[in-house]
Design an enzyme around this catalytic site. Structure first.
Site, PDB file in Angstrom:
ATOM      1  N   PRO A 187      -5.090   0.958  -7.810  1.00 54.32           N
ATOM      2  CA  PRO A 187      -3.714   1.626  -7.547  1.00 54.32           C
ATOM      3  C   PRO A 187      -3.910   2.321  -6.291  1.00 54.32           C
ATOM      4  O   PRO A 187      -4.794   2.650  -5.644  1.00 54.32           O
ATOM      5  CB  PRO A 187      -3.615   2.533  -8.839  1.00 54.32           C
ATOM      6  CG  PRO A 187      -4.767   2.948  -9.168  1.00 54.32           C
ATOM      7  CD  PRO A 187      -5.733   1.983  -9.049  1.00 54.32           C
ATOM      8  N   GLU A 188      -2.573   1.953  -5.520  1.00 59.34           N
ATOM      9  CA  GLU A 188      -2.246   2.776  -4.376  1.00 59.34           C
ATOM     10  C   GLU A 188      -1.388   3.788  -4.334  1.00 59.34           C
ATOM     11  O   GLU A 188      -1.181   4.205  -5.600  1.00 59.34           O
ATOM     12  CB  GLU A 188      -1.689   1.384  -3.251  1.00 59.34           C
ATOM     13  CG  GLU A 188      -2.564   0.246  -3.183  1.00 59.34           C
ATOM     14  CD  GLU A 188      -2.215  -0.855  -2.353  1.00 59.34           C
ATOM     15  OE1 GLU A 188      -1.135  -0.465  -1.188  1.00 59.34           O
ATOM     16  OE2 GLU A 188      -2.171  -2.006  -2.674  1.00 59.34           O
TER      17      GLU A 188
ATOM     18  N   LYS B 145      -4.533   8.837  -2.463  1.00 56.73           N
ATOM     19  CA  LYS B 145      -4.871   8.204  -3.839  1.00 56.73           C
ATOM     20  C   LYS B 145      -5.538   8.998  -4.819  1.00 56.73           C
ATOM     21  O   LYS B 145      -6.002   8.456  -5.808  1.00 56.73           O
ATOM     22  CB  LYS B 145      -5.660   6.861  -3.791  1.00 56.73           C
ATOM     23  CG  LYS B 145      -4.779   5.828  -2.752  1.00 56.73           C
ATOM     24  CD  LYS B 145      -5.545   4.531  -2.685  1.00 56.73           C
ATOM     25  CE  LYS B 145      -5.476   3.789  -1.378  1.00 56.73           C
ATOM     26  NZ  LYS B 145      -6.297   2.547  -1.142  1.00 56.73           N
TER      27      LYS B 145
ATOM     28  N   ARG C 267      -9.761 -10.039  -0.368  1.00 57.94           N
ATOM     29  CA  ARG C 267      -8.298  -9.753  -0.435  1.00 57.94           C
ATOM     30  C   ARG C 267      -7.395 -10.360   0.289  1.00 57.94           C
ATOM     31  O   ARG C 267      -7.514 -10.559   1.549  1.00 57.94           O
ATOM     32  CB  ARG C 267      -8.248  -8.138  -0.296  1.00 57.94           C
ATOM     33  CG  ARG C 267      -8.581  -7.435  -1.098  1.00 57.94           C
ATOM     34  CD  ARG C 267      -8.951  -5.699  -0.615  1.00 57.94           C
ATOM     35  NE  ARG C 267      -9.842  -5.631   0.148  1.00 57.94           N
ATOM     36  CZ  ARG C 267     -10.253  -4.469   0.548  1.00 57.94           C
ATOM     37  NH1 ARG C 267      -9.808  -3.555   0.236  1.00 57.94           N
ATOM     38  NH2 ARG C 267     -11.307  -4.117   1.584  1.00 57.94           N
TER      39      ARG C 267
END
Ligand SMILES: [Zn+2]
Length: 284
Positions: free
Chosen positions: A2-3, A59, A266
């Protein structure tokens, strides 16, 4: 992942469940994630503690405890998340917070065990540790500070945006969305962006992250879920991520997927027409 938007969504979900409540006990199911403290010590410190605040730093999820009992920091990293409802995969539960009066449980799960759990003696110590490894929060950074930080790097703008030491909170998905909104090619050199582009980038950062928080973040596959086990809604409205060959929402040309140096494994999505590789002529 998660960001920042997913962690903010976690924090907003956790706050009403935790605030002012007594944690009767914290059960450590997987000491592997603990840093600087063993399971026995963690559980000992976790008896009858009241929660003063739940906040996000970059984060990180930061849980401040009353009576100078310090701060628990959980970094969900790639596959961590909190559950207020029974998690679907019991084997992925790493911590259980047992709350008293009325009884309730809050679970921290982490599929691939890439997260980190730390107990700082004080919020100040946690703030120092954060400052050593992070730049300003992406939602708080001022344009002048962002400009100065990008001028000092030789990297491409996308890896620069994802560098937590430069600014905290942005990862692969939101870097692409922000660069699309700012009409900047992901492989432009960060230090060579014009003043106009930097201003567009700065406003795209807060606009994109704010929109994503309102949608409760991004979910795909078995990834991020809200504390109630629901999917975030951002990827139903986003511009680039996962939209290879689909029409650009601005110009209609197909979105491209590519790989860029320094971001192994990515993918990068962008619109070659809205985000030209060369700096536009006459830009200041
Ligand atoms: Zn386009």
């Amino acid at each position: 992942m998660p960001e920042l938007p997913e962690v903010e969504t976690m924090v907003r979900g956790l706050r009403p469940a935790f605030l002012g409540r007594f944690v009767e006990q914290i059960e450590v199911h997987d000491p592997f994630l603990l840093q600087g403290c063993d399971a026995e010590e963690f559980e000992r410190r976790g008896r009858m503690v009241q929660v003063e605040e739940v906040a996000r730093r970059g984060k990180w999820v930061a849980i401040t405890l009353c009576d100078h009992r310090g701060m628990i920091v959980i970094q969900p990293r790639m596959t961590g998340g909190f559950w207020l409802v029974q998690p679907p995969r019991g084997e992925h539960i790493r911590l259980t917070f047992r709350l008293a009066k009325p009884e309730a449980k809050i679970w921290y799960c982490d599929t691939r065990r890439l997260g980190k759990i730390q107990w700082f003696a004080s919020p100040e110590q946690a703030a120092l540790a954060f400052a050593r490894s992070h730049g300003p929060d992406a939602l708080e950074i001022r344009l002048e500070d962002l400009t100065a930080r990008l001028r000092r790097t030789r990297r491409g703008i996308k890896p620069a945006l994802m560098d937590q030491k430069l600014l905290a909170g942005i990862g692969n998905i939101y870097a692409d969305e922000i660069l699309f909104a700012a009409r900047i090619h992901p492989q432009r050199i960060a230090a060579r962006l014009s003043r106009d582009e930097l201003a567009r980038l700065h406003s795209a950062i807060s606009a994109t992250l704010t929109t994503a928080i309102a949608a409760e973040g991004s979910s795909f596959d078995a990834g991020f879920r809200t504390v109630l086990g629901l999917e975030g809604g951002f990827l139903a409205q986003n511009a680039t991520y996962g939209r290879e060959r689909e029409p650009c929402r601005r110009c209609g040309k197909p979105i491209e997927k590519t790989k860029i140096p320094g971001l192994i494994g990515r993918p990068t999505y962008f619109c070659p027409s809205c985000q030209p590789r060369r700096r536009p002529r006459g830009a200041s």
